[in-house]
Scaffold this motif. Structure first.
Motif, short mmCIF file in Angstrom:
data_model
loop_
_atom_site.label_atom_id
_atom_site.label_comp_id
_atom_site.label_asym_id
_atom_site.label_seq_id
_atom_site.Cartn_x
_atom_site.Cartn_y
_atom_site.Cartn_z
N GLY A 44 0.81 -1.21 0.00
CA GLY A 44 0.00 0.00 0.00
C GLY A 44 0.84 1.25 0.00
O GLY A 44 1.72 1.43 -0.83
N ASN A 45 0.58 2.12 0.96
CA ASN A 45 1.28 3.40 1.08
C ASN A 45 2.59 3.27 1.85
O ASN A 45 3.14 4.25 2.30
CB ASN A 45 0.35 4.41 1.77
CG ASN A 45 0.88 5.82 1.70
OD1 ASN A 45 1.49 6.21 0.71
ND2 ASN A 45 0.66 6.58 2.74
N PHE A 46 3.07 2.05 2.02
CA PHE A 46 4.26 1.81 2.82
C PHE A 46 5.36 1.20 1.98
O PHE A 46 5.10 0.51 1.01
CB PHE A 46 3.94 0.90 4.01
CG PHE A 46 2.91 1.48 4.92
CD1 PHE A 46 3.27 2.37 5.92
CD2 PHE A 46 1.57 1.19 4.75
CE1 PHE A 46 2.33 2.93 6.74
CE2 PHE A 46 0.61 1.74 5.57
CZ PHE A 46 0.99 2.63 6.57
N VAL A 47 6.61 1.45 2.38
CA VAL A 47 7.78 0.92 1.69
C VAL A 47 8.45 -0.10 2.60
O VAL A 47 8.64 0.16 3.79
CB VAL A 47 8.77 2.06 1.36
CG1 VAL A 47 10.05 1.51 0.75
CG2 VAL A 47 8.12 3.06 0.43
N THR A 53 6.09 5.12 5.76
CA THR A 53 5.21 5.62 4.70
C THR A 53 6.01 6.01 3.48
O THR A 53 7.19 6.38 3.57
CB THR A 53 4.39 6.84 5.16
OG1 THR A 53 5.28 7.92 5.42
CG2 THR A 53 3.53 6.53 6.38
N ARG A 54 5.38 5.94 2.33
CA ARG A 54 6.02 6.34 1.07
C ARG A 54 6.49 7.79 1.16
O ARG A 54 7.59 8.12 0.74
CB ARG A 54 5.04 6.15 -0.09
CG ARG A 54 5.45 6.76 -1.40
CD ARG A 54 6.62 6.13 -2.09
NE ARG A 54 6.41 4.73 -2.39
CZ ARG A 54 7.39 3.92 -2.77
NH1 ARG A 54 8.62 4.36 -2.89
NH2 ARG A 54 7.15 2.67 -3.01
N ALA A 55 5.68 8.67 1.75
CA ALA A 55 6.05 10.09 1.87
C ALA A 55 7.33 10.24 2.69
O ALA A 55 8.24 10.98 2.30
CB ALA A 55 4.92 10.89 2.49
N ASN A 56 7.42 9.56 3.84
CA ASN A 56 8.64 9.63 4.65
C ASN A 56 9.82 9.02 3.91
O ASN A 56 10.92 9.56 3.95
CB ASN A 56 8.45 8.95 6.00
CG ASN A 56 7.73 9.83 6.99
OD1 ASN A 56 7.70 11.04 6.86
ND2 ASN A 56 7.13 9.21 7.98
N TRP A 57 9.60 7.88 3.27
CA TRP A 57 10.67 7.20 2.54
C TRP A 57 11.28 8.14 1.50
O TRP A 57 12.49 8.32 1.43
CB TRP A 57 10.12 5.94 1.88
CG TRP A 57 11.14 5.11 1.19
CD1 TRP A 57 11.42 5.10 -0.15
CD2 TRP A 57 12.04 4.19 1.79
NE1 TRP A 57 12.42 4.21 -0.42
CE2 TRP A 57 12.83 3.63 0.76
CE3 TRP A 57 12.27 3.76 3.09
CZ2 TRP A 57 13.81 2.68 0.99
CZ3 TRP A 57 13.24 2.81 3.33
CH2 TRP A 57 14.01 2.28 2.29
N ASP A 58 10.40 8.74 0.70
CA ASP A 58 10.88 9.63 -0.37
C ASP A 58 11.55 10.89 0.18
O ASP A 58 12.60 11.30 -0.31
CB ASP A 58 9.72 10.02 -1.29
CG ASP A 58 9.19 8.83 -2.10
OD1 ASP A 58 9.89 7.80 -2.23
OD2 ASP A 58 8.05 8.94 -2.61
#
Length: 93
Positions: A44-47, A53-58
């Motif tokens: 989902g929205n996780f890496v 979260t994808r937002a934190n990852w990026d």
């Protein structure tokens, strides 16, 4: 976007960096809680497997390398010490 690398089970060696007690053992407890262990992926929205979260990852420098070591590097930027998983699952905190 590129397909992320599927992580393999980690070694027991600690990962350097950060100000806290992030070790492979501590990160494994987080992965157990968040996704059921290494190599399963939260989806989902996780890496990766640690519930990042994808937002934190990026925003914190994550790349297509989602190895346990790479996840710990990003996790240390979010929080300098492993979170208390509060018994989330067997094997978790």
């Amino acid at each position: 976007s590129p397909t992320p690398h599927v992580s393999s089970p980690p070694t027991s060696a600690p990962v350097a960096g950060g100000n806290g007690a992030w070790t492979m053992a501590a990160a494994t407890k987080v992965a157990d809680c968040e996704s059921g262990g290494w190599g399963r992926g939260a989806g989902g929205n996780f890496v990766g497997d640690m519930g990042i979260t994808r937002a934190n990852w990026d925003s914190l420098g994550g790349t297509s390398d989602t190895s346990p070591e790479a996840q710990i590097v990003v996790a240390e930027k979010i929080q300098s010490y492993p979170p208390d998983q509060n018994g989330c699952q067997p094997g978790g905190w």
